[in-house]
Design a protein around this motif. Structure first.
Motif, mmCIF file in Angstrom:
data_model
loop_
_atom_site.group_PDB
_atom_site.id
_atom_site.type_symbol
_atom_site.label_atom_id
_atom_site.label_comp_id
_atom_site.label_asym_id
_atom_site.label_seq_id
_atom_site.Cartn_x
_atom_site.Cartn_y
_atom_site.Cartn_z
ATOM 1 N N GLU A 171 -5.225 3.931 2.605
ATOM 2 C CA GLU A 171 -4.973 4.016 4.037
ATOM 3 C C GLU A 171 -3.610 3.406 4.324
ATOM 4 O OE1 GLU A 171 -5.458 4.918 7.999
ATOM 5 O OE2 GLU A 171 -6.711 5.543 6.316
ATOM 6 N N PRO A 172 -2.686 4.152 4.925
ATOM 7 C CA PRO A 172 -1.327 3.628 5.098
ATOM 8 C C PRO A 172 -1.244 2.558 6.178
ATOM 9 C CG PRO A 172 -1.517 5.765 6.163
ATOM 10 C CD PRO A 172 -2.816 5.533 5.433
ATOM 11 N N ASP A 173 -0.240 1.701 6.035
ATOM 12 C CA ASP A 173 0.123 0.724 7.064
ATOM 13 C C ASP A 173 1.290 1.336 7.832
ATOM 14 O OD1 ASP A 173 1.050 -1.371 8.591
ATOM 15 O OD2 ASP A 173 0.928 -2.858 6.997
ATOM 16 N N ARG A 174 0.961 2.128 8.849
ATOM 17 C CA ARG A 174 1.992 2.910 9.548
ATOM 18 C C ARG A 174 3.017 2.022 10.250
ATOM 19 N NH1 ARG A 174 -2.826 5.635 9.973
ATOM 20 N NH2 ARG A 174 -2.804 7.768 9.125
ATOM 21 N N ASP B 188 5.372 1.020 7.555
ATOM 22 C CA ASP B 188 6.195 2.173 7.184
ATOM 23 C C ASP B 188 7.349 2.352 8.164
ATOM 24 O OD1 ASP B 188 4.368 2.665 5.153
ATOM 25 O OD2 ASP B 188 3.488 4.435 6.099
ATOM 26 N N PRO C 156 -2.417 13.757 2.530
ATOM 27 C CA PRO C 156 -2.782 12.659 1.625
ATOM 28 C C PRO C 156 -3.714 13.102 0.506
ATOM 29 C CG PRO C 156 -3.910 12.438 3.727
ATOM 30 C CD PRO C 156 -2.933 13.549 3.892
ATOM 31 N N ARG D 223 6.418 -0.355 -4.150
ATOM 32 C CA ARG D 223 6.414 0.407 -2.908
ATOM 33 C C ARG D 223 7.825 0.488 -2.318
ATOM 34 N NH1 ARG D 223 3.825 1.013 2.498
ATOM 35 N NH2 ARG D 223 5.523 0.580 3.960
ATOM 36 N N ARG E 227 0.814 -1.212 0.000
ATOM 37 C CA ARG E 227 0.000 0.000 0.000
ATOM 38 C C ARG E 227 0.851 1.267 0.000
ATOM 39 N NH1 ARG E 227 -3.147 -2.518 4.223
ATOM 40 N NH2 ARG E 227 -2.786 -0.776 5.647
ATOM 41 N N ASP E 228 0.183 2.401 -0.277
ATOM 42 C CA ASP E 228 0.854 3.704 -0.301
ATOM 43 C C ASP E 228 1.521 4.002 1.036
ATOM 44 O OD1 ASP E 228 -0.278 3.996 -2.798
ATOM 45 O OD2 ASP E 228 -1.865 5.362 -2.139
ATOM 46 N N VAL E 229 2.726 4.556 0.960
ATOM 47 C CA VAL E 229 3.419 5.028 2.153
ATOM 48 C C VAL E 229 2.725 6.298 2.643
ATOM 49 C CG1 VAL E 229 5.638 5.809 3.083
ATOM 50 C CG2 VAL E 229 5.578 4.091 1.253
ATOM 51 N N GLU E 230 2.652 6.466 3.958
ATOM 52 C CA GLU E 230 1.983 7.639 4.522
ATOM 53 C C GLU E 230 2.640 8.926 4.004
ATOM 54 O OE1 GLU E 230 0.288 9.215 8.795
ATOM 55 O OE2 GLU E 230 2.090 7.978 8.788
ATOM 56 N N SER E 231 1.825 9.818 3.451
ATOM 57 C CA SER E 231 2.353 11.027 2.810
ATOM 58 C C SER E 231 3.016 11.979 3.798
ATOM 59 C CB SER E 231 1.239 11.753 2.062
ATOM 60 O OG SER E 231 0.190 12.113 2.950
#
Length: 241
Positions: A88-91, A94, A82, A116, A71-75
């Motif tokens: 929804e990021p996987d913090r 990350d 975002p 990713r 998934r997308d990295v937290e912006s």
């Protein structure tokens, strides 16, 4: 000599198996196949609370590393809010991958980033991302959706580590990304681009083997060049240890 140990970062998200419908740590088996077919021993690294010492402990047990897709990295990690189309990021993931990259680079561990993984490497080095490629290129040619990969020829730059592995072009690379590298992070150089000029590979300069591609080589396992090059570098690394 025994097979080199290659760590693979994993997802932590809701999944189903048997009677269970709960949060799981997992990774598509294509990544494992890429490593094992290339001669490595795959070791999964689940997202977890991890400090610098823990990351060094994990890295010290490995001979190579794959930062896998996801998934997308937290912006917020690159100073942006975002996009409305951001996932929804996987913090937890990350944070783990950030620590693992710190420890891996410190130890000069050979590593390969995939999709990713390329974005995570760029962010780790202070770079940024284009948050939604259709706003730049005008359509969804880089991510059709529904798990359908795009095929695109990728130009590889002469004199790069990637070029020494795959040559001047990657024909029919499997693409599935709606984000892409924007500002390139410190100590990184671009080693491949798409026909639109979108960055499709970066590598860490003055480093034995630190390479990350935006496409998905685990989807085209009839060509194991990238996985074999990682396993070869990991074998040399293990011998040096």
């Amino acid at each position: 000599m025994s097979k080199p140990r290659i760590g693979l970062t994993t997802y932590r998200q809701r999944g189903q198996t048997g009677v269970w419908d709960t949060e799981m740590a997992m990774i598509p088996a294509f990544y494992i196949e890429g490593v094992t077919r290339a001669g490595g021993l795959a070791i999964l690294i689940p997202p977890q609370q991890l400090d610098a010492e823990g990351a060094r402990t994990i890295v010290s047990s490995l001979d190579g590393l794959v930062i896998c897709g996801g998934r997308d990295v937290e912006s917020a990690r690159y100073g942006q809010t975002p996009h409305e189309n951001a996932e929804e990021p996987d913090r937890l993931r990350d944070a783990l991958e950030n620590e693992i990259l710190d420890a891996a680079i410190e130890a000069e561990l050979p590593f390969l980033g995939i999709c990713r993984g390329a974005q995570m490497l760029n962010i780790h080095r202070g770079g940024s991302l284009i948050q939604h490629l259709p706003e730049v290129v005008g359509d969804n040619r880089y991510q059709k959706g529904g798990g359908v990969f795009s095929d695109m020829d990728i130009e590889v730059f002469e004199g790069s580590l990637l070029g020494s592995v795959v040559g001047s072009k990657v024909p029919g690379a499997a693409l599935y990304h709606h984000q892409a590298i924007d500002a390139v992070g410190e100590g990184l150089k671009v080693s491949a681009v798409s026909p639109d000029g979108i960055v499709e590979a970066i590598e860490l300069e003055d480093y034995p083997f630190g390479l990350a591609v935006q496409w998905h080589p685990e989807q085209t396992l009839e060509n194991l060049d990238l996985f074999k090059s990682l396993v070869s570098a990991a074998t040399s690394y293990r011998g040096a240890k």
